[in-house]
Write a protein that holds these residues in place. Structure first.
Motif, PDB file in Angstrom:
ATOM      1  N   ALA A 170      -5.214   3.167  -8.532  1.00  0.00           N
ATOM      2  CA  ALA A 170      -4.050   2.302  -8.341  1.00  0.00           C
ATOM      3  C   ALA A 170      -4.370   1.368  -7.180  1.00  0.00           C
ATOM      4  CB  ALA A 170      -2.810   3.139  -8.043  1.00  0.00           C
ATOM      5  N   ARG A 171      -4.582   0.089  -7.487  1.00  0.00           N
ATOM      6  CA  ARG A 171      -4.979  -0.887  -6.472  1.00  0.00           C
ATOM      7  C   ARG A 171      -3.950  -2.020  -6.424  1.00  0.00           C
ATOM      8  NH1 ARG A 171      -8.878  -0.429 -10.068  1.00  0.00           N
ATOM      9  NH2 ARG A 171      -8.622  -2.621 -10.654  1.00  0.00           N
ATOM     10  N   LEU A 172      -3.992  -2.783  -5.356  1.00  0.00           N
ATOM     11  CA  LEU A 172      -3.082  -3.923  -5.246  1.00  0.00           C
ATOM     12  C   LEU A 172      -3.350  -4.963  -6.320  1.00  0.00           C
ATOM     13  CD1 LEU A 172      -2.964  -4.435  -1.372  1.00  0.00           C
ATOM     14  CD2 LEU A 172      -1.118  -3.558  -2.830  1.00  0.00           C
ATOM     15  N   ASN A 173      -4.609  -5.035  -6.783  1.00  0.00           N
ATOM     16  CA  ASN A 173      -4.957  -6.055  -7.788  1.00  0.00           C
ATOM     17  C   ASN A 173      -5.138  -5.487  -9.186  1.00  0.00           C
ATOM     18  OD1 ASN A 173      -7.387  -4.697  -7.524  1.00  0.00           O
ATOM     19  ND2 ASN A 173      -8.629  -6.557  -7.550  1.00  0.00           N
ATOM     20  N   ILE A 181      -9.214   3.786  -1.386  1.00  0.00           N
ATOM     21  CA  ILE A 181     -10.175   2.797  -1.877  1.00  0.00           C
ATOM     22  C   ILE A 181     -10.278   1.713  -0.812  1.00  0.00           C
ATOM     23  CG2 ILE A 181     -10.764   1.145  -3.684  1.00  0.00           C
ATOM     24  CD1 ILE A 181      -9.077   2.780  -5.620  1.00  0.00           C
ATOM     25  N   ILE A 182     -11.454   1.613  -0.218  1.00  0.00           N
ATOM     26  CA  ILE A 182     -11.688   0.675   0.873  1.00  0.00           C
ATOM     27  C   ILE A 182     -12.539  -0.480   0.360  1.00  0.00           C
ATOM     28  CG2 ILE A 182     -12.637   0.355   3.180  1.00  0.00           C
ATOM     29  CD1 ILE A 182     -10.237   2.210   3.124  1.00  0.00           C
ATOM     30  N   GLU A 183     -12.107  -1.684   0.626  1.00  0.00           N
ATOM     31  CA  GLU A 183     -12.864  -2.877   0.255  1.00  0.00           C
ATOM     32  C   GLU A 183     -13.501  -3.462   1.519  1.00  0.00           C
ATOM     33  OE1 GLU A 183     -11.112  -6.975  -0.839  1.00  0.00           O
ATOM     34  OE2 GLU A 183     -11.460  -5.984  -2.774  1.00  0.00           O
ATOM     35  N   THR A 210     -20.222 -11.149  10.250  1.00  0.00           N
ATOM     36  CA  THR A 210     -19.177 -10.188  10.565  1.00  0.00           C
ATOM     37  C   THR A 210     -18.759  -9.462   9.290  1.00  0.00           C
ATOM     38  OG1 THR A 210     -17.443 -11.848  10.255  1.00  0.00           O
ATOM     39  CG2 THR A 210     -18.310 -11.558  12.489  1.00  0.00           C
ATOM     40  N   ALA A 211     -18.191  -8.294   9.456  1.00  0.00           N
ATOM     41  CA  ALA A 211     -17.722  -7.518   8.312  1.00  0.00           C
ATOM     42  C   ALA A 211     -16.373  -6.903   8.647  1.00  0.00           C
ATOM     43  CB  ALA A 211     -18.725  -6.426   7.957  1.00  0.00           C
ATOM     44  N   SER A 212     -15.530  -6.799   7.652  1.00  0.00           N
ATOM     45  CA  SER A 212     -14.227  -6.163   7.836  1.00  0.00           C
ATOM     46  C   SER A 212     -13.938  -5.285   6.630  1.00  0.00           C
ATOM     47  CB  SER A 212     -13.128  -7.217   7.999  1.00  0.00           C
ATOM     48  OG  SER A 212     -13.032  -8.023   6.832  1.00  0.00           O
ATOM     49  N   GLN A 213     -13.044  -4.353   6.784  1.00  0.00           N
ATOM     50  CA  GLN A 213     -12.672  -3.498   5.665  1.00  0.00           C
ATOM     51  C   GLN A 213     -11.159  -3.391   5.580  1.00  0.00           C
ATOM     52  OE1 GLN A 213     -14.763   0.158   6.623  1.00  0.00           O
ATOM     53  NE2 GLN A 213     -12.963   0.998   7.659  1.00  0.00           N
ATOM     54  N   ALA A 214     -10.704  -3.197   4.349  1.00  0.00           N
ATOM     55  CA  ALA A 214      -9.264  -3.138   4.117  1.00  0.00           C
ATOM     56  C   ALA A 214      -8.961  -2.064   3.080  1.00  0.00           C
ATOM     57  CB  ALA A 214      -8.746  -4.490   3.638  1.00  0.00           C
ATOM     58  N   LEU A 215      -7.856  -1.388   3.271  1.00  0.00           N
ATOM     59  CA  LEU A 215      -7.373  -0.414   2.294  1.00  0.00           C
ATOM     60  C   LEU A 215      -6.680  -1.168   1.173  1.00  0.00           C
ATOM     61  CD1 LEU A 215      -6.728   2.520   1.446  1.00  0.00           C
ATOM     62  CD2 LEU A 215      -4.691   2.389   2.899  1.00  0.00           C
ATOM     63  N   ILE A 264       0.815  -1.219   0.000  1.00  0.00           N
ATOM     64  CA  ILE A 264       0.000   0.000   0.000  1.00  0.00           C
ATOM     65  C   ILE A 264       0.852   1.275   0.000  1.00  0.00           C
ATOM     66  CG2 ILE A 264      -1.568   1.387   1.421  1.00  0.00           C
ATOM     67  CD1 ILE A 264      -3.032  -0.651  -0.223  1.00  0.00           C
ATOM     68  N   PRO A 265       1.915   1.377   0.802  1.00  0.00           N
ATOM     69  CA  PRO A 265       2.732   2.604   0.754  1.00  0.00           C
ATOM     70  C   PRO A 265       3.282   2.906  -0.642  1.00  0.00           C
ATOM     71  CG  PRO A 265       3.252   1.344   2.723  1.00  0.00           C
ATOM     72  CD  PRO A 265       2.370   0.468   1.881  1.00  0.00           C
ATOM     73  N   ASN A 266       3.593   1.875  -1.419  1.00  0.00           N
ATOM     74  CA  ASN A 266       4.076   2.100  -2.788  1.00  0.00           C
ATOM     75  C   ASN A 266       3.004   2.776  -3.633  1.00  0.00           C
ATOM     76  OD1 ASN A 266       6.271   0.696  -1.888  1.00  0.00           O
ATOM     77  ND2 ASN A 266       5.934  -1.120  -3.129  1.00  0.00           N
ATOM     78  N   LEU A 267       1.744   2.360  -3.430  1.00  0.00           N
ATOM     79  CA  LEU A 267       0.648   2.962  -4.181  1.00  0.00           C
ATOM     80  C   LEU A 267       0.435   4.408  -3.762  1.00  0.00           C
ATOM     81  CD1 LEU A 267      -1.935   0.024  -4.151  1.00  0.00           C
ATOM     82  CD2 LEU A 267      -0.393   0.688  -6.002  1.00  0.00           C
TER      83      LEU A 267
END
Length: 247
Positions: free
Chosen positions: A88-91, A49-51, A67-72, A29-32
């Motif tokens: 710009a996303r990880l995927n 961008i939060i998933e 349950t629910a979770s979120q990730a940057l 993430i820091p690279n993005l």
């Protein structure tokens, strides 16, 4: 199918190029986030961008839990005029141009410039999916005898039913065997732009699952084929009456 035409009154509300990747171990993430430093003058607005992911654990009505979770997962960078958006996303990578749309060469050139910046930051192992999507908004005048006066791809209503349509949503998946892709074609009526109009979305989404080297250009060659095909699809879906509206 007919070849591409130029229209002064473009119906395109959004055009985008999307490239999905398998990330390398260096993708973080820091690279993005650091990407914005090299594009800050053109894309001053940055958003996370939060998933959101949900999980349901079964059981009786009493013991079942959700349950629910979120990730940057990346960042969205937006131009001064809010007309160009770079994700710009990880995927993967997405570049969008909102109306007024100019021309494919402008879209492609900026996408390639930003892709090179993204690729240097994330070092993708390979490209696994590419897509071109064009969302068109058509304002059709009232009164109208038949949608077929303006569109050649429509739902077929049984002759034993009333033929008037006040609303519809249609989705077709049409393989594009000669270029190894798939067309996802959506048509839907939306709130009209005026009292004397019927407004419709004609959404052309061309994509293909691939396995290309992350540092290669094979995906750009395929996207060039998609450019030609999306023009042919648009022309195949409209009539001369619609072409007159766009002149």
């Amino acid at each position: 199918m007919q070849s591409s035409k130029y229209y002064k009154k473009s119906s395109i509300t959004e055009a985008l190029i999307d490239i999905r990747i398998d990330a390398s171990s260096e993708a973080e993430i820091p690279n993005l986030k650091n990407i914005q430093q090299s594009i800050l003058l053109q894309y001053p607005v940055g958003e996370e961008i939060i998933e959101i992911q949900g999980q349901f654990e079964g059981g009786s009505n009493i013991t079942a839990t959700a349950t629910a979770s979120q990730a940057l997962v990346g960042y969205r960078f937006i131009s001064h005029d809010m007309k160009q958006i770079f994700q710009a996303r990880l995927n993967g990578f997405t570049f969008s141009r909102l109306a007024p749309y100019e021309r494919w060469e402008n879209l492609q050139n900026e996408a390639q410039r930003l892709w090179d910046i993204y690729r240097a930051a994330i070092k993708p192992k390979n490209v696994n999916r590419v897509a071109v999507r064009y969302i068109n908004k058509l304002d059709l005048p009232l009164p109208m005898n038949d949608f077929k006066d303006y569109l050649r791809t429509l739902p077929e209503v049984s002759p034993d039913l009333p033929q008037g349509l006040s609303d519809f949503f249609m989705q077709l998946q049409i393989p594009q065997g000669d270029i190894g892709g798939m067309l996802l074609l959506n048509e839907v009526i939306i709130p009209p732009s005026g009292d004397d109009l019927v407004s419709m979305v004609l959404d052309i989404d061309l994509f293909c699952n691939v396995n290309f080297p992350g540092d290669g250009i094979a995906h750009w060659d395929l996207l060039e084929k998609f450019r030609v095909r999306k023009n042919e699809i648009f022309e195949a879906c409209i009539t001369d009456k619609t072409r007159e509206l766009l002149k």
